[in-house]
Scaffold this active site. Structure first.
Site, mmCIF file in Angstrom:
data_model
loop_
_atom_site.group_PDB
_atom_site.id
_atom_site.type_symbol
_atom_site.label_atom_id
_atom_site.label_comp_id
_atom_site.label_asym_id
_atom_site.label_seq_id
_atom_site.Cartn_x
_atom_site.Cartn_y
_atom_site.Cartn_z
ATOM 1 C CE LYS A 176 -4.126 3.857 2.198
ATOM 2 N NZ LYS A 176 -5.362 3.371 2.833
ATOM 3 C CG ASP B 184 -7.879 2.510 0.396
ATOM 4 O OD1 ASP B 184 -9.059 2.929 0.402
ATOM 5 O OD2 ASP B 184 -7.310 2.073 1.424
ATOM 6 C CB SER C 78 -0.871 -0.028 1.262
ATOM 7 O OG SER C 78 -1.601 1.164 1.370
HETATM 8 MG MG MG Z 1 -8.502 0.853 3.037
#
Ligand code: MG
Length: 368
Positions: free
Chosen positions: A163, A188, A135
């Site tokens: 993100k 995300d 991430s």
């Molecule tokens: Mg999340």
């Protein structure tokens, strides 16, 4: 089983690099570690609540208060058969799932140690290796982002999640798709958009993303169902799924096609497993998200990720991506194939480094 005592400990850990989402930027974590004495055996848990209530209503401070003043009284003196029973004992307290999960996790670790078996086996896990994805937080520039992605792919990670937030969405995704045509890529949004942002969301729909995670309101199943109807890209829900009932409703409404399971968000491993089973029955794949955990929480995530329906790479990665030194040994490492070997020792299978934990501790409280 009986929990004889619990030690709450707040540790401060500085991230190797700040992590930015659509809602906040984190430099240093304030993490509560839970050490529970269960029938004379020590089990460890971690509370994943953030410093501020920007992911969920809970924070490090509310979790401490909830554990000490409201949850511990239900656990103290209670006789129960197994860690999976803890959720029911704590049920009179509404919400405070991350606080509940931290206590429950310590009992799971202790139960596995009492039985001399790895936690993942006690949970019913089937995998000896889990698939790992990264991430990546919001970056200043698309060049910086592309550089970060190159580095993670070179390290072997199987999928890349970035993100996004308004203004940092279309451009970064387009840039990554131009350079990395075939990678497993997902985004995300941490609830940064509304249905009115449809023109932008529609554009993102053209990048054959693996999924878009939590684009709309943090507790808004209805709008996600509306969006999924006209969206090719599978929606994955994170923030919205804080109970088994929400998971059932999300599936029935068609609000998502994938669920990110975090044990802290749903109140512990027992509920996480029930949501996993529910998803499996309904053909909804799941994966395990991350909450900038220390090694203790990371170890629990690894155990959870061994359940059969965790068929997509999760956000569980190497310790060194977050910390200069993690609080467990060995530290979590990722192979060049982007996998994490599941430990074979009893309980969580990693040993807490007591000396380091002591050094990082800023407050302690013993509940007995
Ligand atoms: Mg999340």
């Amino acid at each position: 089983m009986r929990v004889r005592s619990v030690v709450l400990r707040e540790i401060r850990m500085r991230l190797v690099a700040p992590f930015e989402t659509s809602v906040d930027r984190t430099d240093e974590r304030r993490i509560i570690l839970v050490e529970a004495d269960v029938d004379g055996v020590v089990g460890w848990g971690e509370c994943v609540a953030g410093e501020k209530p920007f992911y969920s209503p809970e924070t490090t401070d509310t979790a401490w208060l909830a554990m000490r003043d409201f949850l511990w009284p239900f656990l103290k003196d209670a006789e129960f058969e197994k860690a999976a029973d803890v959720w029911e004992l704590l049920e009179p307290v509404r919400g405070h799932n991350m606080a509940k999960a931290a206590l429950e996790a310590a009992v799971w670790d202790a139960e596995a140690k009492l039985k001399g078996m790895p936690l993942w086996k006690l949970l019913g896990g089937v995998r000896e290796e889990i698939a790992s994805g990264v991430s990546i937080g919001v970056k200043e520039s698309v060049d910086e982002l592309a550089k970060a992605v190159r580095k993670e792919l070179a390290a072997g990670y199987q999928r890349v999640k970035i993100k996004i937030k308004p203004g940092k969405d279309f451009e970064p995704v387009k840039r990554l798709r131009d350079e990395f045509r075939d990678i497993k890529l997902m985004v995300d949004a941490n609830s940064a958009y509304r249905m009115e942002d449809w023109p932008l969301l529609k554009q993102l729909d053209g990048f054959y993303l693996m999924m878009i995670e939590q684009p709309l309101g943090w507790d808004d199943l209805y709008s996600h169902a509306e969006l999924q109807k006209k969206f090719e890209t599978p929606i994955c829900l994170d923030e919205c799924i804080h109970t088994e009932e929400q998971a059932r409703a999300a599936i029935a409404l068609g609000a998502c096609k994938i669920i990110n399971i975090k044990m802290g968000r749903v109140g512990g491993l027992a509920v996480a497993r029930r949501i996993h089973d529910l998803c499996q029955k309904n053909g909804v794949p799941v994966w395990c998200g991350g909450m900038l955990e220390s090694g203790i929480g990371r170890a629990h995530n690894i155990a959870l990720s061994t359940l059969p329906n965790f068929t997509l790479p999760g956000d569980v990665t190497a310790s060194k991506r977050y910390w200069n030194e993690d609080v467990i040994e060995p530290e979590v490492t990722v192979s060049t194939r982007g996998t994490i070997r599941v430990p074979t020792g009893p309980g969580i299978g990693f040993a807490p480094k007591r000396e380091l934990i002591e050094k990082l501790t800023v407050r302690t409280e013993r509940l007995a």
